[in-house]
Scaffold this motif. Structure first.
Motif, PDB file in Angstrom:
ATOM      1  N   TRP A 169      27.365  27.546  42.294  1.00 32.25           N
ATOM      2  CA  TRP A 169      28.975  26.608  42.043  1.00 32.25           C
ATOM      3  C   TRP A 169      29.336  26.836  40.877  1.00 32.25           C
ATOM      4  N   LEU A 170      28.562  26.462  39.634  1.00 32.04           N
ATOM      5  CA  LEU A 170      29.035  26.707  38.410  1.00 32.04           C
ATOM      6  C   LEU A 170      29.481  27.761  37.569  1.00 32.04           C
ATOM      7  N   LEU A 171      28.626  28.949  38.002  1.00 34.24           N
ATOM      8  CA  LEU A 171      28.636  30.112  37.168  1.00 34.24           C
ATOM      9  C   LEU A 171      29.097  31.228  37.789  1.00 34.24           C
ATOM     10  N   LEU A 172      29.212  31.421  39.161  1.00 29.82           N
ATOM     11  CA  LEU A 172      29.494  32.611  39.814  1.00 29.82           C
ATOM     12  C   LEU A 172      31.342  32.590  40.157  1.00 29.82           C
ATOM     13  N   ARG A 173      31.851  33.535  39.643  1.00 25.90           N
ATOM     14  CA  ARG A 173      33.355  33.787  40.031  1.00 25.90           C
ATOM     15  C   ARG A 173      33.554  34.723  40.904  1.00 25.90           C
ATOM     16  N   ASP A 174      34.564  34.701  41.652  1.00 25.19           N
ATOM     17  CA  ASP A 174      35.021  35.582  42.728  1.00 25.19           C
ATOM     18  C   ASP A 174      35.799  36.945  42.343  1.00 25.19           C
ATOM     19  N   HIS A 175      36.393  36.965  41.039  1.00 23.21           N
ATOM     20  CA  HIS A 175      36.912  38.020  40.946  1.00 23.21           C
ATOM     21  C   HIS A 175      37.298  38.076  39.530  1.00 23.21           C
ATOM     22  N   PRO A 176      37.067  39.173  38.760  1.00 22.44           N
ATOM     23  CA  PRO A 176      37.428  39.390  37.421  1.00 22.44           C
ATOM     24  C   PRO A 176      39.019  38.581  37.147  1.00 22.44           C
ATOM     25  N   ALA A 177      40.014  38.785  37.624  1.00 23.22           N
ATOM     26  CA  ALA A 177      41.330  37.982  37.467  1.00 23.22           C
ATOM     27  C   ALA A 177      41.042  36.615  37.649  1.00 23.22           C
ATOM     28  N   ASP A 178      39.969  35.971  38.033  1.00 22.60           N
ATOM     29  CA  ASP A 178      39.828  34.589  37.811  1.00 22.60           C
ATOM     30  C   ASP A 178      40.039  33.999  36.585  1.00 22.60           C
ATOM     31  N   VAL A 179      39.354  34.965  35.741  1.00 19.44           N
ATOM     32  CA  VAL A 179      39.043  34.609  34.341  1.00 19.44           C
ATOM     33  C   VAL A 179      40.036  35.654  33.531  1.00 19.44           C
ATOM     34  N   GLY A 180      40.912  36.023  33.961  1.00 24.57           N
ATOM     35  CA  GLY A 180      41.703  36.877  33.160  1.00 24.57           C
ATOM     36  C   GLY A 180      41.473  38.284  32.795  1.00 24.57           C
ATOM     37  N   LEU A 181      40.583  38.903  33.338  1.00 28.84           N
ATOM     38  CA  LEU A 181      39.872  40.078  32.834  1.00 28.84           C
ATOM     39  C   LEU A 181      40.180  41.193  33.695  1.00 28.84           C
ATOM     40  N   ALA A 182      39.826  42.351  33.366  1.00 27.04           N
ATOM     41  CA  ALA A 182      39.767  43.553  34.179  1.00 27.04           C
ATOM     42  C   ALA A 182      38.488  43.765  34.363  1.00 27.04           C
ATOM     43  N   PRO A 183      38.143  44.600  35.403  1.00 31.57           N
ATOM     44  CA  PRO A 183      36.557  44.966  35.792  1.00 31.57           C
ATOM     45  C   PRO A 183      36.204  45.718  34.879  1.00 31.57           C
ATOM     46  N   TYR A 184      34.858  45.543  34.652  1.00 31.56           N
ATOM     47  CA  TYR A 184      34.058  46.428  33.465  1.00 31.56           C
ATOM     48  C   TYR A 184      34.274  47.897  33.737  1.00 31.56           C
ATOM     49  N   GLY A 185      34.987  48.544  32.613  1.00 33.49           N
ATOM     50  CA  GLY A 185      35.116  50.099  32.785  1.00 33.49           C
ATOM     51  C   GLY A 185      36.422  50.247  32.978  1.00 33.49           C
ATOM     52  N   ALA A 186      37.162  49.200  33.590  1.00 23.70           N
ATOM     53  CA  ALA A 186      38.568  49.511  33.899  1.00 23.70           C
ATOM     54  C   ALA A 186      39.434  49.565  32.868  1.00 23.70           C
ATOM     55  N   THR A 187      40.383  50.555  32.917  1.00 22.03           N
ATOM     56  CA  THR A 187      41.445  50.600  31.801  1.00 22.03           C
ATOM     57  C   THR A 187      42.584  49.545  31.708  1.00 22.03           C
ATOM     58  N   GLU A 188      42.750  49.127  33.072  1.00 18.67           N
ATOM     59  CA  GLU A 188      43.953  48.619  33.624  1.00 18.67           C
ATOM     60  C   GLU A 188      43.411  47.113  34.183  1.00 18.67           C
TER      61      GLU A 188
END
Length: 431
Positions: free
Chosen positions: A194-213
């Protein structure tokens, strides 16, 4: 020192991408929930001795657990798209803890089927390998094979942690404290999720690891059950789905259904103490970690179809030799089997997930959930039939030989899967 150099800002240290934190939490979550998968093989003899239930009856409860584990997975993947990974996994862990904890009060076999079979089966299926596939698909565009291998190995790591402990508890303090230990371990992971897992990179303003966009978070997908069925109907029109489902059914039959459920009582039949047999299973977990991570690395680099054929072929050979190795004590040939088999335990998972992703794109996690359902149905059949064979023949030997032959069939099926055609040419369909 010049003024320019004195005023130059210190170089900023690059922080690891948040995807690795999410992967680490997922790894720990799967470890914390792995106790429920470690216990069934340790319960067969104690429950038989206390309640006089047949091994087939106990095996049936385990088979219900394994079947629901698989049949729930595709719906869980769709539910994660609808409600988020964090909510689904936290709820699943709570259901597992409830089912495992209430088994200490059972007095009849139908209660074992309801609690361990249904509740723990539904809870475990909701955070099965589809959980790892969903996390990997959302958070990584590079290193997917490696991360899939690491997350798959988490189950083996949990086995390594729990099996020696649970076998010692069952041997010294009966099976009930072991069931309570499993329940508490599942509950302990809920705050972490509940405290550390996040559903999607966009939830923390990031692109997926390795993505350029940057990748926007997709809107919640309504109709989770409808989407899961639709993905199944679409995939079922293609040949690769049935080959993947068939090979993975044999994978489940020869791992969770056979070895994880029946190895300890089979070794005990030959006079080996339960703690020694459980420790051998834990050693399988050690080498499974190595084998699965290596398989993920291989999956990023080699033909996944040939990898699967090699894995199934080697597994079949090892199972054919096992009846000759079982004895009342641990000896070098048995240790060799444990190491060899452990390296192959779930090495099939990374290439299977990669093939689902190759063929089925955005629906790959849900399609893999259905392939996993076949895995668990295969496991459920052997969990039940293995107990039935032991009651009928007084030995597990016919089951080991039949499972080795099934692995040879799976190797051939893997080689039949055709290469994905170029974009726009479609999938190989069933005529």
């Amino acid at each position: 020192m010049s003024g320019d150099s004195a005023s130059a800002p210190a170089p900023r240290r690059r922080r690891p991408h948040r995807a690795w934190t999410v992967a680490a939490v997922t790894f720990l979550t799967i470890i914390g929930a792995a106790g429920f998968a470690s216990l069934p093989g340790l319960l067969i003899d104690p429950l038989h001795a206390e309640f006089h239930w047949s091994r087939a009856t106990i095996g049936f409860a385990v088979s219900v657990n394994l079947a629901l584990y698989g049949l729930t997975a595709p719906f869980a993947a769709a539910l994660m798209d609808r409600f988020g990974i964090r909510r689904v996994v936290a709820a699943a862990l709570t259901v597992i803890a409830t089912g495992a904890g209430l088994t200490v009060f059972m007095t009849t076999s139908w209660q074992l089927v309801l609690l361990w079979g249904v509740l723990v089966g539904l809870g475990s299926g909701s955070m099965a390998l589809a959980f790892a596939a969903t996390v990997t698909g959302r958070w990584f565009t590079e290193r997917r094979g490696l991360v899939t291998g690491i997350l798959t190995a988490a189950g083996a790591s949990g086995q390594l942690v729990f099996l020696p402990l649970l076998s010692w508890i069952v041997d010294r303090h009966d099976w009930r404290p072991a069931a309570v230990t499993v329940a508490l371990a599942a509950l302990a992971v809920v705050p972490l999720v509940w405290l550390l897992l996040r559903d999607h990179p966009a939830d923390v303003g990031l692109a997926p690891y390795g993505a350029t966009e940057f990748v926007p978070k997709p809107p919640p997908q309504p109709g989770a059950a409808r989407r899961a069925i639709r993905a199944l109907v679409s995939a079922a029109r293609t040949g690769p789905f049935w080959l993947l489902a068939g090979t993975f059914a044999i994978c489940g039959a020869t791992t969770n259904g056979l070895v994880k459920t029946h190895f300890v009582p089979a070794a005990h039949d030959h006079g080996m103490p339960m703690t020694a047999a459980a420790s051998l299973l834990a050693v399988i977990g050690v080498f499974d970690i190595v084998g699965t991570i290596a398989s993920g690395w291989f999956t990023d680099r080699f033909d996944t179809r040939r990898l699967l054929a090699v894995y199934y072929g080697l597994r079949g050979v090892s199972l054919m030799f096992l009846p000759l190795l079982l004895a009342d004590s641990v000896h070098p040939p048995m240790v060799f089997f444990i190491v060899f088999y452990g390296l192959d335990w779930v090495a099939t998972v990374p290439p299977t997930i990669a093939l689902c992703r190759e063929y089925y794109g955005e629906d790959s996690a849900i399609v893999f959930g259905w392939v996993l359902a076949a895995h668990q149905v295969g496991a459920a059949l052997i969990a039940f039939l293995g107990g039935l064979a032991r009651d009928a023949f007084g030995t597990y030997d016919p089951v080991w030989y039949a499972s080795g032959a099934l692995c040879a069939l799976a190797a051939l099926m893997a080689l039949v899967i055709r290469q994905r055609r170029a974009a726009g040419e479609g999938l190989p369909t069933l005529s």
